[in-house]
Design a protein around this motif. Structure first.
Motif, PDB file in Angstrom:
ATOM      1  N   ALA A 230       0.967  -1.188  -0.002  1.00 39.46           N
ATOM      2  CA  ALA A 230       0.072  -0.056   0.025  1.00 39.46           C
ATOM      3  C   ALA A 230       0.704   1.274   0.011  1.00 39.46           C
ATOM      4  O   ALA A 230       0.475   2.150  -0.670  1.00 39.46           O
ATOM      5  N   GLN A 231       1.931   1.258   0.740  1.00 36.72           N
ATOM      6  CA  GLN A 231       2.878   2.289   0.934  1.00 36.72           C
ATOM      7  C   GLN A 231       3.450   2.553  -0.486  1.00 36.72           C
ATOM      8  O   GLN A 231       3.448   3.769  -1.203  1.00 36.72           O
ATOM      9  N   ALA A 232       3.884   1.406  -1.322  1.00 35.64           N
ATOM     10  CA  ALA A 232       4.415   1.685  -2.652  1.00 35.64           C
ATOM     11  C   ALA A 232       3.331   2.326  -3.462  1.00 35.64           C
ATOM     12  O   ALA A 232       3.592   3.049  -4.531  1.00 35.64           O
ATOM     13  N   LEU A 233       2.159   1.713  -3.348  1.00 43.70           N
ATOM     14  CA  LEU A 233       1.145   2.112  -4.402  1.00 43.70           C
ATOM     15  C   LEU A 233       0.810   3.662  -4.086  1.00 43.70           C
ATOM     16  O   LEU A 233       0.857   4.178  -5.311  1.00 43.70           O
ATOM     17  N   SER A 234       0.773   4.144  -2.995  1.00 46.99           N
ATOM     18  CA  SER A 234       0.605   5.462  -2.877  1.00 46.99           C
ATOM     19  C   SER A 234       1.602   6.543  -2.965  1.00 46.99           C
ATOM     20  O   SER A 234       1.404   7.337  -3.705  1.00 46.99           O
ATOM     21  N   THR A 235       3.106   6.228  -2.750  1.00 50.34           N
ATOM     22  CA  THR A 235       4.109   6.993  -2.942  1.00 50.34           C
ATOM     23  C   THR A 235       4.925   6.789  -4.406  1.00 50.34           C
ATOM     24  O   THR A 235       5.187   7.787  -5.088  1.00 50.34           O
TER      25      THR A 235
END
Ligand SMILES: Cc1cc2nc3c(=O)[nH]c(=O)nc-3n(C[C@H](O)[C@H](O)[C@H](O)COP(=O)(O)OP(=O)(O)OC[C@H]3O[C@@H](n4cnc5c(N)ncnc54)[C@H](O)[C@@H]3O)c2cc1C
Length: 570
Positions: free
Chosen positions: A102-107
């Motif tokens: 999720a962090q990678a998807l967002s950032t």
């Protein structure tokens, strides 16, 4: 509720001494809610067990930090509007794999995947990562450390944790018990001639084997035991690799697949005809195709070491959840997935009743034994393939002794120095291995005490689930007395005994085929946009979970970018 063992009598509560009962409890503890603060009561009296004493302790783990620090990660209101939204991606599971996805998807992919939701069945994030704190001690009840690969370091830096990182001393020795003595493991090739864990014959056999003077590969998938014995000889297998398999997988090396469990080493023989040949080939390939420049924000660990955070591993999941804010829903347990013309409708059990959300894509980072039941209605074939994965039980028993209880010959400048020790199954001790928690990272125990995390159980001792906490500590204490402790050492203080009934997926022979079957069956069932992630897919080490999460995020972003944007209603 999960298990809390041998805990705690807590009478006061503050923000820094919040308590969450996580873990199904053999000896039930009571959790009392005091506003945002919970108090665990119900000390457990231990009898027998070499006079083991119960220490009062306060739990401060992911559950409470997340709930208390940021209400954003709590459950939504009953008629939450988010349920009507069509998410670009729903991430199921908020362990390290789900959170980093999720962090990678967002950032990294925010321009393509603009709205992400993370859903977690438990009341806390972190999955297996479980840091506990109390009475001046800080310990881990799941993973104890990570290998600081670049992805892991990037996750820490992206979460604002540069100053929280702690790395172990690369000079710290690791020991293996052999022939009644703890013997250091060579830290690098330069140590090879001098270390006494292998005989001269064993070293020569390993050297010639690594150069290619050994039987040819049998042309079928080999177990770790077969591959290592064939390539490097019996001694390397028994004294180094067998205990290493216990340390990483709590596994049985005669069943683990070399290709699936230790693919990088397996590949060396494939590409270079021998382990040394493959190493040269790999170095050459790297020279010819240099990797992209290293992210200069990342610290450079010196030598072979392991990492954590000042306040334990839970720091990372908590920081990522805080960044994601109300994109994380805890206490949301996924029960069903249905295909729709928009993508998927996911149904959850939550404390507020059933919730449904729509998503264009989703990634399941839950364990295989959870995924198989959820996926059965969509694909019987995928469910069957996922049911092949085995998760044996493991217990993490954390105890402490006064420094004065340690044998003089185990001390360096008056301290226990080292990462820890591993115990081959042939050496007459039950405990798989012991991490010197208070030596590895700072601020884990008061100065005059030594905190030891002991793993016991695994694929070769599954009866661990039938043992009481007292019996487990008694066994560990007995083992430590043969290796580390003085004969008159006092009974240990017991800080936490946690048995994971389904701990670590075993990458056994056929693992990669089962995984391909599961993915193939989902494809045949037209489940495009439904991704499988998590440790049984990519590898069990935390660093590998983070790498796998970044790979998943890339694949999800690519998928989402290719589908026409549709709106939908719940
Ligand atoms: C005892 C132990 C010691 C270990 N030691 C180390 C170590 O020292 N170093 C290392 O690198 N690795 C270690 N590991 C391995 C490592 O901890 C794991 O591989 C890693 O944490 C797995 O992360 P994950 O996110 O893939 O899965 P998990 O952590 O299992 O997360 C999956 C999440 O999915 C949630 N979930 C389940 N069902 C549902 C549902 N229906 N709906 C919504 N959510 C759901 C779960 O609650 C959980 O939070 C250890 C593991 C164990 C158990």
């Amino acid at each position: 509720m999960e298990r809390v063992a041998a805990m705690a009598t807590v009478s006061s509560c503050s923000t820094s001494s919040l308590v969450a009962a996580t873990g199904s409890s053999k000896q039930a503890a009571n959790v009392q809610s005091l506003g945002s603060c919970r108090v665990l009561s119900g000390g457990v009296k231990l009898r027998g067990a070499a006079g083991v004493r119960v220490v009062s302790a306060v739990r401060e783990n992911g559950a409470v930090r997340v709930v208390s620090k940021q209400a954003a990660v709590s459950t939504p209101t009953k008629e939450s509007a988010v349920e009507k939204e069509v998410y670009d991606c729903v991430v199921v599971g908020a362990g390290i794999s789900g959170l980093c996805t999720a962090q990678a998807l967002s950032t990294r992919h925010g321009s393509v995947v603009s709205n992400v939701l993370v859903t977690e069945a438990k009341d806390r994030v972190g999955g297996n990562i479980t840091t506990v704190q109390g009475d001046g001690f800080l310990w881990e009840e799941g993973p104890n450390s990570f290998q600081p690969n670049d992805s892991m370091l990037a996750a820490a830096i992206d979460s604002g944790l540069k100053d929280e990182l702690v790395l172990g001393d690369p000079q710290s020795p690791r020991y293996v018990l052999w022939g009644g003595r703890l013997r250091p493991v060579p830290a690098g090739p330069a140590d090879l001639p001098f270390f006494d864990l292998l005989s001269i014959f064993g070293k020569l056999r390993a050297g010639f084997g690594a150069m290619g003077l050994r039987p040819a590969a049998p042309g079928r998938e080999e177990s770790v035991k077969e591959f290592v014995t064939r390539n490097l000889g019996q001694e390397v297998f028994e004294r180094l690799i067998e205990p290493f398999c216990s340390g990483v997988y709590a596994g049985d090396p005669s069943k683990l697949s070399m290709k699936a469990a230790f693919g990088k080493v397996w590949k060396l023989e494939e590409i270079g005809g021998s382990i040394i040949g493959g190493t040269f080939k790999m170095i050459q390939d790297k020279k010819n195709n240099p990797p992209p420049p290293r992210d200069e924000r990342l610290p450079k660990p010196k030598g072979q070491t392991v990492g954590s955070f000042k306040k334990g591993l839970i720091t990372l999941p908590n920081a990522i959840a805080a960044q994601l804010g109300d994109k994380v829903k805890v206490n949301w347990k996924l029960t069903t997935i249905k295909k729709t013309d928009v993508g998927y409708t996911l149904t959850y059990e939550t404390p507020e009743g059933t919730k449904t959300v729509n998503a264009r894509s989703l990634v399941l980072t839950v364990p295989a034994y959870v995924a198989k039941e959820i996926l059965r209605p969509l694909s019987e074939g995928a469910a069957e393939a996922l049911s092949q994965f085995y998760y044996p039980p493991v217990c993490a028993a954390t105890i402490s002794y006064p420094l004065s209880a340690l044998r003089e010959d185990r001390l360096t400048d008056g301290k226990l120095f080292g990462f820890g020790q591993l115990h081959p199954r042939t050496q007459g001790v039950q405990t798989l291995g012991t991490i010197y928690s208070s030596s590895l990272f700072p601020n884990r125990a008061p100065e005059d005490r030594v905190l030891l995390l002991n793993y016991i159980g695994g694929a070769q001792f599954t009866q661990i689930t039938e043992k009481s906490d007292e019996e487990i500590v008694k066994t560990v204490d007995k083992d430590l007395r043969t290796m580390l402790l003085k004969p008159d050492a006092p009974a240990p203080q017991m800080h936490g005994v946690r048995t994971w009934p389904t701990a670590i997926p075993q990458f056994t022979i056929g693992h990669l085929d089962h995984l391909e079957s599961a993915k193939g069956a989902l494809k045949n069932a037209n489940c495009e946009g439904l991704f499988l992630g998590g440790n049984y897919v990519v590898g069990v080490a935390l660093g590998r979970c983070v790498e796998g999460a970044y790979e998943s995020a890339q694949a999800i972003a690519q998928y989402v970018s290719q589908i026409p944007a549709k709106t939908g209603s719940s």
